[in-house]
Design an enzyme around this catalytic site. Structure first.
Site, PDB file in Angstrom:
ATOM      1  N   ARG A  96      -3.668  -7.960 -53.722  1.00  0.00           N
ATOM      2  CA  ARG A  96      -2.222  -7.989 -53.713  1.00  0.00           C
ATOM      3  C   ARG A  96      -1.947  -9.123 -54.439  1.00  0.00           C
ATOM      4  NH1 ARG A  96       2.607  -6.570 -49.887  1.00  0.00           N
ATOM      5  NH2 ARG A  96       1.863  -4.616 -50.116  1.00  0.00           N
ATOM      6  N   HIS A 149       1.647   0.441 -56.726  1.00  0.00           N
ATOM      7  CA  HIS A 149       1.492   0.230 -55.491  1.00  0.00           C
ATOM      8  C   HIS A 149       0.843   1.732 -54.905  1.00  0.00           C
ATOM      9  CE1 HIS A 149       1.191  -1.001 -51.525  1.00  0.00           C
ATOM     10  NE2 HIS A 149       2.390  -1.064 -51.123  1.00  0.00           N
ATOM     11  N   GLN A 195       0.437   2.929 -51.488  1.00  0.00           N
ATOM     12  CA  GLN A 195       1.671   3.483 -50.365  1.00  0.00           C
ATOM     13  C   GLN A 195       1.794   4.844 -50.767  1.00  0.00           C
ATOM     14  OE1 GLN A 195       3.936   1.740 -48.318  1.00  0.00           O
ATOM     15  NE2 GLN A 195       4.538   3.800 -48.032  1.00  0.00           N
ATOM     16  N   ASP A 211      13.339   2.009 -52.501  1.00  0.00           N
ATOM     17  CA  ASP A 211      12.880   0.712 -52.045  1.00  0.00           C
ATOM     18  C   ASP A 211      14.006  -0.712 -52.345  1.00  0.00           C
ATOM     19  OD1 ASP A 211      10.915  -1.118 -51.700  1.00  0.00           O
ATOM     20  OD2 ASP A 211       9.694  -0.974 -53.644  1.00  0.00           O
ATOM     21  N   CYS A 216       9.356   2.649 -48.443  1.00  0.00           N
ATOM     22  CA  CYS A 216       8.042   1.995 -48.358  1.00  0.00           C
ATOM     23  C   CYS A 216       7.973   0.893 -47.020  1.00  0.00           C
ATOM     24  CB  CYS A 216       7.161   1.504 -49.496  1.00  0.00           C
ATOM     25  SG  CYS A 216       8.450   0.330 -50.328  1.00  0.00           S
ATOM     26  N   ARG A 222      -0.015   4.522 -43.343  1.00  0.00           N
ATOM     27  CA  ARG A 222      -0.708   3.669 -44.350  1.00  0.00           C
ATOM     28  C   ARG A 222      -2.167   3.342 -43.658  1.00  0.00           C
ATOM     29  NH1 ARG A 222       1.928   0.024 -47.629  1.00  0.00           N
ATOM     30  NH2 ARG A 222      -0.265  -0.430 -48.298  1.00  0.00           N
TER      31      ARG A 222
HETATM   32  N1   CP Z   1       4.958  -1.086 -48.159  1.00  0.00           N
HETATM   33  C1   CP Z   1       3.960  -2.472 -48.054  1.00  0.00           C
HETATM   34  O1   CP Z   1       3.340  -2.444 -48.838  1.00  0.00           O
HETATM   35  O2   CP Z   1       4.413  -3.101 -47.044  1.00  0.00           O
HETATM   36  P1   CP Z   1       3.900  -4.743 -46.912  1.00  0.00           P
HETATM   37  O3   CP Z   1       4.311  -5.383 -48.039  1.00  0.00           O
HETATM   38  O4   CP Z   1       4.391  -5.009 -45.781  1.00  0.00           O
HETATM   39  O5   CP Z   1       2.275  -4.480 -47.219  1.00  0.00           O
END
Ligand code: CP
Length: 299
Positions: A104, A131, A134, A218, A258, A286
């Protein structure tokens, strides 16, 4: 780059994506039945987090544990990446020691460079562009409640950023129609929009949600936009998803986010209490979808 990486939804065929979503639901059922399933005994996942995370980190770490493997959390503060070691060098070193890597970071280019130098599978755990993990959970969640997403209509309201870009790819890969409502100054990637007939941009949230099966949003200020919070509150005025806006969707519509969420900004304070919200199930999925992804990439 090999097709063993999962950097965007178009790295896999629609058939493979469909199988992953089906497998995720199976893994969820197996866990609920208490079935032990440990195909990844002896395998190690390295998780490089250059940005904060709750869901992605916990899902990958718990997922590896449940599948019999081990997950290693690597933060830039504790590794040489934080002191400027090239991503290509890190990729080659980790390829000698672990079985799979998740990253990430804001820079999608860094993830592509990492994957290009890696001889083991690399998963995009979120960049400023995409992403994809997700979206596996989101599609699973819709299908869990409403059946096949193919042919459904989805509205994305808010910022044309990484989640919106991912929904554009998902619309093409999973065969649903996507209506995107963003302020004109925060539209999604134009090239992506032009790449599919399944996604349409419009300015009005009310037009976007009209009769849809799923409404998604989001935050207005994602990681990387910390210095723009005040200006973005103004830019996105009128783009809040609330019960009145959801009332314009189909009577069976679902709402997803998300997370994390900023109540009072992109959603009203009470939206997660609305029976149309399935955000907690979406978050839980997830775990199962990332387990399906790990099992597939290491299978
Ligand atoms: N939705 C999501 O990726 O959550 P985090 O940023 O907590 O990993």
């Amino acid at each position: 780059m090999t097709s063993d990486h999962f950097l965007t939804l178009t790295d896999f065929s629609p058939e493979t994506l469909g199988r992953l979503v089906t497998r995720s639901a199976e893994l969820k059922d197996m866990l609920a039945r208490g079935e032990r399933h440990q195909p990844l005994l002896g395998k190690t996942l390295a998780m490089i987090f250059q940005l904060n995370s709750t869901r992605t980190r916990v899902a990958f770490e718990v997922g590896m544990h449940q599948l019999g493997g081990h997950a290693l959390f690597l933060s830039p503060n504790d590794t040489q990446l934080g002191r400027g070691e090239p991503v290509e060098d890190t990729a080659q070193v980790l390829s000698e020691m672990v079985d799979i890597v998740m990253i990430r970071t804001l820079s999608h280019d860094d993830v592509e460079r990492f994957a290009g130098a890696s001889s083991i599978p690399v998963i995009n755990g979120m960049t400023s562009r995409f992403h994809p993990c997700q979206l596996l959970a989101d599609v699973q969640t819709f299908q869990e409640f409403r059946g096949p997403i193919e042919g459904a209509t989805v509205a994305f309201i808010g910022d044309g950023y990484n989640m919106c870009n991912s929904y554009i790819k998902a619309a093409a890969q999973f065969g649903f129609q996507l209506r995107i409502a963003t302020p004109p100054t925060h539209q999604p990637d134009a090239t992506l929009l032009e790449s599919t007939n399944n996604a349409t941009w419009m300015e009005s949230p009310r037009d976007a949600v009209d009769g849809v099966d799923l409404v998604v949003t989001d935050v207005w200020s994602s990681m990387g936009h910390e210095g723009e919070v005040a200006s973005r509150r103004s830019d996105f005025d009128g783009y809040q998803v609330n019960q009145a806006l959801l009332d314009g969707a189909s009577k069976d519509a679902l709402f997803m986010h998300c997370l994390p969420a900023h109540r009072g900004e992109e959603i009203s304070d009470d939206l997660f209490e609305d029976p149309r919200s399935v955000a907690w199930v979406e978050a839980g999925n997830r775990l199962h979808s990332q387990k399906a992804l790990l099992e597939f990439l290491l299978g």
